[in-house]
Design an enzyme around this catalytic site. Structure first.
Site, PDB file in Angstrom:
ATOM      1  N   HIS A   1       2.540 -13.594  -3.978  1.00  0.00           N
ATOM      2  CA  HIS A   1       2.444 -13.680  -2.520  1.00  0.00           C
ATOM      3  C   HIS A   1       2.601 -15.128  -2.063  1.00  0.00           C
ATOM      4  O   HIS A   1       3.230 -15.409  -1.049  1.00  0.00           O
ATOM      5  CB  HIS A   1       1.114 -13.100  -2.025  1.00  0.00           C
ATOM      6  CG  HIS A   1       0.992 -11.625  -2.279  1.00  0.00           C
ATOM      7  ND1 HIS A   1      -0.206 -10.945  -2.206  1.00  0.00           N
ATOM      8  CD2 HIS A   1       1.933 -10.703  -2.621  1.00  0.00           C
ATOM      9  CE1 HIS A   1       0.014  -9.659  -2.479  1.00  0.00           C
ATOM     10  NE2 HIS A   1       1.292  -9.503  -2.738  1.00  0.00           N
TER      11      HIS A   1
ATOM     12  N   GLU B   1      -1.983  -5.636  -0.889  1.00  0.00           N
ATOM     13  CA  GLU B   1      -3.392  -5.924  -0.566  1.00  0.00           C
ATOM     14  C   GLU B   1      -4.215  -4.638  -0.497  1.00  0.00           C
ATOM     15  O   GLU B   1      -5.382  -4.621  -0.879  1.00  0.00           O
ATOM     16  CB  GLU B   1      -3.515  -6.708   0.746  1.00  0.00           C
ATOM     17  CG  GLU B   1      -2.887  -8.105   0.731  1.00  0.00           C
ATOM     18  CD  GLU B   1      -3.348  -8.987  -0.423  1.00  0.00           C
ATOM     19  OE1 GLU B   1      -4.399  -8.707  -1.037  1.00  0.00           O
ATOM     20  OE2 GLU B   1      -2.633  -9.960  -0.742  1.00  0.00           O
TER      21      GLU B   1
ATOM     22  N   TYR C   1       5.374 -16.743   0.569  1.00  0.00           N
ATOM     23  CA  TYR C   1       5.130 -17.631   1.714  1.00  0.00           C
ATOM     24  C   TYR C   1       6.030 -18.854   1.611  1.00  0.00           C
ATOM     25  O   TYR C   1       6.576 -19.325   2.611  1.00  0.00           O
ATOM     26  CB  TYR C   1       3.659 -18.078   1.767  1.00  0.00           C
ATOM     27  CG  TYR C   1       2.670 -16.925   1.857  1.00  0.00           C
ATOM     28  CD1 TYR C   1       2.937 -15.805   2.650  1.00  0.00           C
ATOM     29  CD2 TYR C   1       1.476 -16.945   1.147  1.00  0.00           C
ATOM     30  CE1 TYR C   1       2.046 -14.755   2.716  1.00  0.00           C
ATOM     31  CE2 TYR C   1       0.581 -15.892   1.213  1.00  0.00           C
ATOM     32  CZ  TYR C   1       0.875 -14.794   1.998  1.00  0.00           C
ATOM     33  OH  TYR C   1      -0.007 -13.745   2.051  1.00  0.00           O
TER      34      TYR C   1
ATOM     35  N   HIS D   1      -5.436  -3.762  -3.754  1.00  0.00           N
ATOM     36  CA  HIS D   1      -6.585  -4.593  -4.146  1.00  0.00           C
ATOM     37  C   HIS D   1      -7.853  -4.093  -3.448  1.00  0.00           C
ATOM     38  O   HIS D   1      -8.937  -4.105  -4.026  1.00  0.00           O
ATOM     39  CB  HIS D   1      -6.336  -6.067  -3.791  1.00  0.00           C
ATOM     40  CG  HIS D   1      -5.021  -6.584  -4.301  1.00  0.00           C
ATOM     41  ND1 HIS D   1      -4.465  -7.774  -3.891  1.00  0.00           N
ATOM     42  CD2 HIS D   1      -4.142  -6.054  -5.198  1.00  0.00           C
ATOM     43  CE1 HIS D   1      -3.310  -7.953  -4.507  1.00  0.00           C
ATOM     44  NE2 HIS D   1      -3.092  -6.925  -5.291  1.00  0.00           N
TER      45      HIS D   1
ATOM     46  N   GLU E   1      -9.994  -9.239   0.805  1.00  0.00           N
ATOM     47  CA  GLU E   1      -8.931  -8.238   0.654  1.00  0.00           C
ATOM     48  C   GLU E   1      -8.924  -7.245   1.807  1.00  0.00           C
ATOM     49  O   GLU E   1      -7.876  -6.768   2.219  1.00  0.00           O
ATOM     50  CB  GLU E   1      -9.116  -7.436  -0.646  1.00  0.00           C
ATOM     51  CG  GLU E   1      -9.219  -8.233  -1.917  1.00  0.00           C
ATOM     52  CD  GLU E   1      -7.893  -8.776  -2.388  1.00  0.00           C
ATOM     53  OE1 GLU E   1      -6.862  -8.516  -1.743  1.00  0.00           O
ATOM     54  OE2 GLU E   1      -7.897  -9.488  -3.403  1.00  0.00           O
TER      55      GLU E   1
ATOM     56  N   ASP F   1      -4.255 -16.412  -0.368  1.00  0.00           N
ATOM     57  CA  ASP F   1      -3.679 -16.042  -1.661  1.00  0.00           C
ATOM     58  C   ASP F   1      -3.848 -17.148  -2.690  1.00  0.00           C
ATOM     59  O   ASP F   1      -3.921 -16.874  -3.890  1.00  0.00           O
ATOM     60  CB  ASP F   1      -2.212 -15.635  -1.489  1.00  0.00           C
ATOM     61  CG  ASP F   1      -2.096 -14.156  -1.147  1.00  0.00           C
ATOM     62  OD1 ASP F   1      -2.494 -13.319  -1.972  1.00  0.00           O
ATOM     63  OD2 ASP F   1      -1.646 -13.833  -0.040  1.00  0.00           O
TER      64      ASP F   1
HETATM   65 FE   LIG Z   1      -2.317 -11.399  -1.832  1.00  0.00          FE
HETATM   66 FE   LIG Z   2      -5.283  -9.403  -2.672  1.00  0.00          FE
END
Ligand SMILES: [Fe+2]
Ligand SMILES: [Fe+2]
Length: 360
Positions: free
Chosen positions: A136, A234, A140, A237, A200, A103
Site C-alpha cells: 500500500h 483493509e 501511495y 485485515h 484497520e 500503512d
Molecule cells: Fe494498508
Molecule cells: Fe491494514
C-alpha cells in the site's frame, strides 16, 4: 475501571509478553495443543492440520486479492489534479500523507504483534497483511510520483512536519503501539491489538470516502480505483482482527470500559483530523456527515467483536454515504462472502471489486 475476569483469563496484566524463539525443538504443534497466544509452537509452519480453519480461508482470500498498483491507470488524474479547487488539492495531499503514515506504522508494528503468535495459520495471515501494508505504501508512492507535481511531492511525505493536527494524529496512533514496545506486558499487548483493530476498522475510511466522493463527481477516477482496492485489502485485515480480538478477550486481562474509552477517543481524533483536512470545504462532505459516519463505523466495529454500540442515537446506526457504494464497488460481495470461511478456494482471481460495503 471494571476488569473483566473469567476462568479463561490466564495471565496477569503485568506479566511480560513472551516472544517466540526462532526454533523450539521441544514445542508441540498438535491441534489440541495449539493456541493463538501462549502456545508451545516449534515455530514450524505446520499447516496440514490447523485449529483455526477460518484463518486458512482468510489467507486464501487475501492472496486472491493480489494486485499491482502500477497496472491501474492514473492518466486522467494528472489533469484532474489541476481542476480540483485549492481546498480539494490540499485535502488530497493531506489525506494521502495520512494514509501513508497509517500503512507505514502498520508495516513497522505488525511484526511486533506477530512475534508472540503461536498458531502458524494466524502468522500466515499476519505475514500476508504485512506484505499488503508495505505494498500500500508503494501504491501511495505511485500516486505521488504520477499525480503530484515534482515540487510538491516531498511536502506530501513531510505534511506531518508542518501540520500540527496531523502530527498529533500520528503520535496518538503510534502511541498505543509504542507503549507495548517500551513495556511489553500482556496488558500493553492487548491494547496494541485493539489499537490495530481501530486503525484497520476506523482510520482509513473517511479518507476513502473523500476519494469516492471525488470519483462521484468524475474527478480522479484512477485514485479512486487504487483506493477501492486498498479498501478491499483493509477489510480483510478488519476481518482478521474481528476474529483475534474476541479470542484475545478470553485470555488477556482487559477492561471493557477501557475498550469503550479507546473507541471514543479514536472517534474524536478521527473526526478532529477529518474536520481539519476536509471540514465543510468539500462538496458532499460536512463535519456532520463525518461525525455520523465515524460513529456509525465505531458502532459496527464494536458489534463485530461482541460489544454493544457506543452511540445510541438512530442517526449513528446508518452510513450517510450509501450513495457512494457504486464507486467503492462494494456491492460485489459474492466472491468474498461466499468463500470467506472456506479453505477450498482454488481459483486465481485478479479482481478490482471491493467486497463488504456493509462492513465499511
Ligand atoms: Fe494498508
Ligand atoms: Fe491494514
Amino acid at each position: 475501571m471494571t476488569y473483566c475476569l473469567s476462568d479463561s483469563i490466564l495471565y496477569n496484566s503485568t506479566e511480560k509478553m513472551k516472544v517466540n524463539p526462532i526454533f523450539n525443538p521441544g514445542g508441540d504443534d498438535r491441534i489440541e495443543a495449539r493456541s493463538i497466544w501462549f502456545g508451545n509452537t516449534t515455530n514450524l509452519m505446520q499447516l496440514n492440520d490447523v485449529r483455526y480453519s477460518w484463518a486458512i480461508g482468510l489467507y486464501q482470500q487475501m492472496r486472491e486479492n493480489f494486485w499491482i498498483p502500477q497496472k491501474l491507470d492514473l492518466t486522467q488524474d494528472v489533469t484532474d489534479y489541476w481542476n480540483l479547487t485549492p481546498e480539494e488539492r490540499h485535502a488530497y495531499d493531506g489525506i494521502l500523507s495520512y494514509l501513508t503514515f497509517l500503512d507505514s506504522v502498520q508495516t513497522c508494528n505488525i511484526p511486533h504483534l506477530k512475534s508472540s503468535i503461536t498458531a502458524p495459520e494466524i502468522s500466515l495471515c499476519m505475514a500476508e497483511q504485512l506484505s499488503q501494508e508495505a505494498m500500500h505504501n508503494q501504491s501511495y508512492q505511485y500516486i505521488i510520483e504520477t499525480v503530484i507535481p515534482s515540487d510538491r511531492r516531498s511536502a506530501v511525505y513531510d505534511f506531518w512536519r508542518t501540520d500540527s493536527v496531523l502530527r498529533d494524529r500520528c503520535e496518538f496512533v503510534a502511541g498505543f503501539y509504542q507503549q507495548y514496545i517500551d513495556n511489553p506486558t500482556t496488558e500493553t499487548y492487548f491494547i496494541a491489538l485493539l489499537a490495530d483493530y481501530l486503525l484497520e476498522g476506523l482510520y482509513f475510511y473517511n479518507g476513502f470516502i473523500y476519494f469516492y466522493n471525488l470519483a462521484s463527481r468524475m474527478l480522479m477516477p484512477g485514485s479512486a480505483d487504487i483506493f477501492k482496492t486498498i479498501n478491499r485489502d483493509e477489510l480483510s485485515h478488519v476481518r482478521l482482527f474481528q476474529r483475534l480480538i474476541p479470542e484475545a478477550m478470553q485470555v488477556f486481562p482487559h477492561s471493557v470500559d477501557r475498550i469503550y474509552e479507546m473507541f471514543d477517543s479514536a472517534v474524536q481524533h478521527e473526526c478532529r483530523w477529518t474536520n481539519h483536512i476536509v471540514g465543510n470545504d468539500i462538496l458532499g462532505i460536512t463535519e456532520t456527515s463525518t461525525e455520523q459516519y465515524t460513529k456509525y463505523l465505531a458502532n459496527m466495529r464494536l458489534k463485530a467483536i461482541g460489544l454493544e454500540p457506543l452511540y445510541r442515537e438512530p442517526k449513528y446506526q446508518k452510513s450517510p454515504y450509501t450513495h457512494l457504494e457504486r464507486f467503492s464497488d462494494t456491492k460485489n460481495q459474492a466472491h468474498t462472502k461466499a468463500n470467506f470461511f472456506e479453505a477450498s478456494v482454488t481459483s486465481y482471481v485478479m479482481s478490482s471489486g471491493v467486497s463488504g460495503w456493509d462492513e465499511i
